[in-house]
Design an enzyme around this catalytic site. Structure first.
Site, PDB file in Angstrom:
ATOM      1  CB  SER A 195      62.791  82.627  62.980  1.00  0.00           C
ATOM      2  OG  SER A 195      63.122  81.648  62.008  1.00  0.00           O
ATOM      3  CE1 TYR A 217      65.012  86.406  60.008  1.00  0.00           C
ATOM      4  CE2 TYR A 217      65.199  84.021  60.140  1.00  0.00           C
ATOM      5  CZ  TYR A 217      64.422  85.158  60.106  1.00  0.00           C
ATOM      6  OH  TYR A 217      63.044  85.057  60.182  1.00  0.00           O
TER       7      TYR A 217
END
Ligand code: NAD
Length: 262
Positions: A144, A157
């Site tokens: 990501s 994350y």
């Protein structure tokens, strides 16, 4: 572009999710057999119905990527059904809760790392063994842009996706002698979909200096931070996966492809 995927098989984890399904559609349209792994059986069954029109072999396996034995069983089932797997899209992931660093819950940090790092490793290791024995192949790990530039309120994350990019670089070196390419993909704002909606709502709810309290305003704030002033589509992510898997990327390994609109 279309690629020569006829007769090939792709294994997709998180295959019942938005990006997993979009990638399955993309590869099925180019003739590949599709093997979906996910925790969610009902959503996988729905995905199979959506894929039937492509007339390619389709398989599903309920798999928890955090469980190494379960992952080994999934690969065995894939080989049973498809003979060989050529491409592995290591895509299952969990965003975590949204909270400031001083308030981020320990148990959720562990859950994010368990799915996004340990789970990715389990799939990568099983894929490496299978592809090595099959003579080669390609792997794409879903990272990501949060693994390139850590966003606020997403410490677990960010940690997990930075890890995925590191894992990709090392695995690319380790597996190059086996004719296996390993790359990562780093989208930022992709929609529509569950993760996009969830992140605007939860970023608003945190109440940090970075985002408004109204999720609709947060959507606009996020879009305004993108040079191209729009979300990326699920198809644009799938296009990145297809390119990195394809023979046109035959000299590309250990690379992280940002899909961010600038
Ligand atoms: P999604 O929630 O629609 O799909 C994720 C899928 O992973 C779900 O079907 C879920 O059941 C599955 N999953 C979760 N834990 C699992 C486990 N332990 N074992 C097996 N399957 C499990 O989300 P998405 O947007 O399709 O995200 C897919 C990947 O893309 C994730 O790794 C995510 O971090 C990454 N990503 C998404 C975006 C975005 O904006 N959508 C941006 C960058 C990266």
């Amino acid at each position: 572009a279309t690629y020569q995927f006829a007769g090939k098989t792709i294994l997709i984890t998180g295959g019942a999710g938005e990006i997993g399904k979009a990638t399955a559609r993309r590869f099925a349209a180019d003739g590949a057999g599709i093997f979906l792994l996910d925790l969610n059986e009902a959503k996988m069954a729905e995905a199979v119905r959506e894929l039937e029109k492509y007339n390619v072999p389709i398989g599903i396996f309920r798999c928890d990527v955090t469980d190494a034995d379960n992952v080994a069983k999934a690969f065995a089932a894939g080989v049973e059904q498809f003979d060989r797997i050529d491409y592995v899209f290591n895509n299952a992931g969990y965003q975590g809760v949204f909270a400031k660093t001083d308030e981020y819950p320990e148990d959720d940090f562990e859950k994010v790392i368990d799915i996004n790092v340990i789970g990715v490793f389990h799939i990568l290791k099983a894929a490496a063994q299978h592809l090595r024995d099959a003579g080669g192949g390609a792997i794409v790990n879903m990272a990501s842009h949060a693994g390139v530039d850590g966003p606020p309120n997403m410490i677990a994350y960010a940690a997990s996706k930075f890890a995925v990019i590191g894992i990709t670089q090392t695995a690319a070196k380790d597996l190059a002698p086996h004719n296996i390419r390993v790359n990562a993909l780093s989208p930022s704002l992709i929609g529509p979909g569950y993760m996009w909606t969830r992140q605007t709502e939860l970023q608003a709810a945190v109440g940090s200096q970075y985002f408004d309290r109204n999720p609709k305003v947060v959507e606009q704030q996020m879009i305004d931070s993108v040079p191209m002033r729009r979300l990326g589509s699920l198809e644009e992510v799938a296009n990145g996966v297809a390119f990195l898997m394809s023979d046109e990327a035959s000299y590309i390994t250990g690379f992280n492809l940002d899909i961010t609109g600038g």
